[in-house]
Design a protein around this motif. Structure first.
Motif, short mmCIF file in Angstrom:
data_model
loop_
_atom_site.label_atom_id
_atom_site.label_comp_id
_atom_site.label_asym_id
_atom_site.label_seq_id
_atom_site.Cartn_x
_atom_site.Cartn_y
_atom_site.Cartn_z
N ALA A 79 49.99 73.68 13.34
CA ALA A 79 51.30 72.09 14.20
C ALA A 79 52.39 70.73 14.04
N GLU A 80 52.82 71.84 12.86
CA GLU A 80 53.74 71.22 12.12
C GLU A 80 55.25 72.37 13.40
N LEU A 81 54.57 73.57 13.49
CA LEU A 81 55.77 73.94 14.71
C LEU A 81 55.64 72.91 15.99
N GLN A 82 54.70 72.66 16.26
CA GLN A 82 54.49 72.31 17.33
C GLN A 82 54.81 70.87 17.43
N VAL A 136 51.34 89.60 8.41
CA VAL A 136 50.87 88.07 7.64
C VAL A 136 51.91 87.42 7.83
N LEU A 137 53.15 87.87 8.24
CA LEU A 137 53.55 86.73 8.90
C LEU A 137 52.83 85.86 9.89
N TYR A 138 52.40 86.57 11.03
CA TYR A 138 51.50 86.52 12.48
C TYR A 138 50.57 85.07 12.21
N SER A 149 48.12 80.25 11.34
CA SER A 149 47.23 79.06 10.58
C SER A 149 46.99 78.12 10.75
N GLY A 150 45.92 76.67 11.10
CA GLY A 150 46.18 75.37 11.43
C GLY A 150 47.14 75.24 11.05
N PRO A 151 47.64 74.44 9.75
CA PRO A 151 48.55 73.46 9.28
C PRO A 151 50.12 73.86 10.20
#
Length: 69
Positions: free
Chosen positions: A55-58, A43-45, A50-52
């Motif tokens: 993107a935020e982590l990037q 679930v964590l993976y 996931s997309g949003p």
């Protein structure tokens, strides 16, 4: 004081006997714990990839690499 020590030893011995009777349950409890941990990891993976969220982590990593001291 002797009676307190004797009572404590009796409780320990009775506890050890109970532990021996439940020895077969330990493996199944470990197995259920591993299954739960793997399910949580999946679930964590899925959330992190996931997309949003991805993107935020990037964006966070890019801002950290571009930061000037």
């Amino acid at each position: 004081m002797y009676q307190a020590v004797r009572a404590r030893l009796r409780a320990l011995v009775c506890g050890m006997r109970a532990a021996r009777r439940d020895a077969g349950m330990v493996t199944s409890e470990y197995a259920m714990g591993i299954v739960a941990a793997v399910a949580f990891a999946v679930v964590l993976y899925k959330v992190v990839t996931s997309g949003p969220v991805s993107a935020e982590l990037q964006n966070i990593v890019k801002e950290a690499l571009n930061a000037r001291m």
